[in-house]
Design an enzyme around this catalytic site. Sequence first.
Site, mmCIF file in Angstrom:
data_model
loop_
_atom_site.group_PDB
_atom_site.id
_atom_site.type_symbol
_atom_site.label_atom_id
_atom_site.label_comp_id
_atom_site.label_asym_id
_atom_site.label_seq_id
_atom_site.Cartn_x
_atom_site.Cartn_y
_atom_site.Cartn_z
ATOM 1 N N HIS A 1 -20.068 28.479 73.798
ATOM 2 C CA HIS A 1 -19.928 27.196 74.713
ATOM 3 C C HIS A 1 -19.765 26.042 74.639
ATOM 4 O O HIS A 1 -19.997 25.189 73.618
ATOM 5 C CB HIS A 1 -20.727 27.623 76.071
ATOM 6 C CG HIS A 1 -22.740 27.366 74.962
ATOM 7 N ND1 HIS A 1 -22.914 27.980 74.867
ATOM 8 C CD2 HIS A 1 -23.433 26.224 75.681
ATOM 9 C CE1 HIS A 1 -24.083 27.198 74.354
ATOM 10 N NE2 HIS A 1 -23.993 26.710 75.131
ATOM 11 N N HIS B 1 -17.835 19.530 72.923
ATOM 12 C CA HIS B 1 -18.416 20.390 71.350
ATOM 13 C C HIS B 1 -18.783 21.474 71.791
ATOM 14 O O HIS B 1 -18.739 21.501 72.850
ATOM 15 C CB HIS B 1 -19.400 19.900 70.814
ATOM 16 C CG HIS B 1 -20.455 19.677 70.779
ATOM 17 N ND1 HIS B 1 -21.735 18.952 71.798
ATOM 18 C CD2 HIS B 1 -21.607 20.503 70.963
ATOM 19 C CE1 HIS B 1 -22.505 19.293 71.847
ATOM 20 N NE2 HIS B 1 -22.964 20.035 71.129
#
Lengths: 171, 171
Positions: free
Chosen positions: A34, A115
């Site tokens: 995720h 990220h």
Amino acid sequence: MKYGIVAFPSKKVQDFANSYRKRYDPHYSLITPHMTIKGVFEADEKEIKTVAEQVAQVVKNHKPFTLKTSKVSSFAPVTNAIYFKVEPTNELLALHQDLNAIEFSDEANYTFVPHITIAQKMNSSEHDDIYPQLKMIGAEFEEEIDRLHLLYQLEDGSWTVYETFRLSGAE
Amino acid sequence: MKYGIVAFPSKKVQDFANSYRKRYDPHYSLITPHMTIKGVFEADEKEIKTVAEQVAQVVKNHKPFTLKTSKVSSFAPVTNAIYFKVEPTNELLALHQDLNAIEFSDEANYTFVPHITIAQKMNSSEHDDIYPQLKMIGAEFEEEIDRLHLLYQLEDGSWTVYETFRLSGAE
């Protein structure tokens, strides 16, 4: 209870990230790959309903955005975490900002570095060993993200989805 | 890609279920505790958009339902799986039926036994050993479920939420 808001990339990107996470990320079994957009915050069951309503308002002002990863990077020496670097587009930064403007934020002054983590909690020698390898293989993906997920954490550390929100803002 | 539709019980019930699943359920790390409402089905990325639209229609005709568990039960000898038995109320059965009427169903003739699995893939002696213990402790919960989750499976077997749907039917 602990909550957070994330975007899940496509199955293709998740499978690729998991091929590393399986070996290098102790959070591998707690949550699927995720990108965190609003970091962990505490809220009770009543407060979260208010937060969810506010998130529903925010997503009305944001359209689907492009998630583009161009390379593998690392947060070392701050922390030995390796990740797919996500391009910080204006759309994504604005979305982050609007979500963090909702109460119950984590540290507001923390810089947002979008990220997808693929390795963490390693000691420095492990990190220095695998980072060049992962960097060389790289991670070039580009896809559209049209929804966010509000998650909460169970006692064992795993995360369950509370609600999804479509980015339904006009073009 | 493999999809399914589930309801996640409250954090309290999930934490309790996980206290067993951690030891007795090899799927523990692949998905948090859940009640399956529409079993696994195959669909591609285009088809799932159609399915999601149909699910969105179905939930408009169903209001939040009571999830009530009264005891621990087992599917043995069919399969050595132990679960919290969920009361098959008319509301829940109707919801299951409407979701299974959507294309891409799994075996339509399979009887729907609503449950939250807490132990599985054991051999018979393990099963016969722990079943009486779990049965004695029991599982009495009653709570409202106001949303469903459409999930998809990654290559490693773990499940990610694709979308949540509020049960928004009128009273």
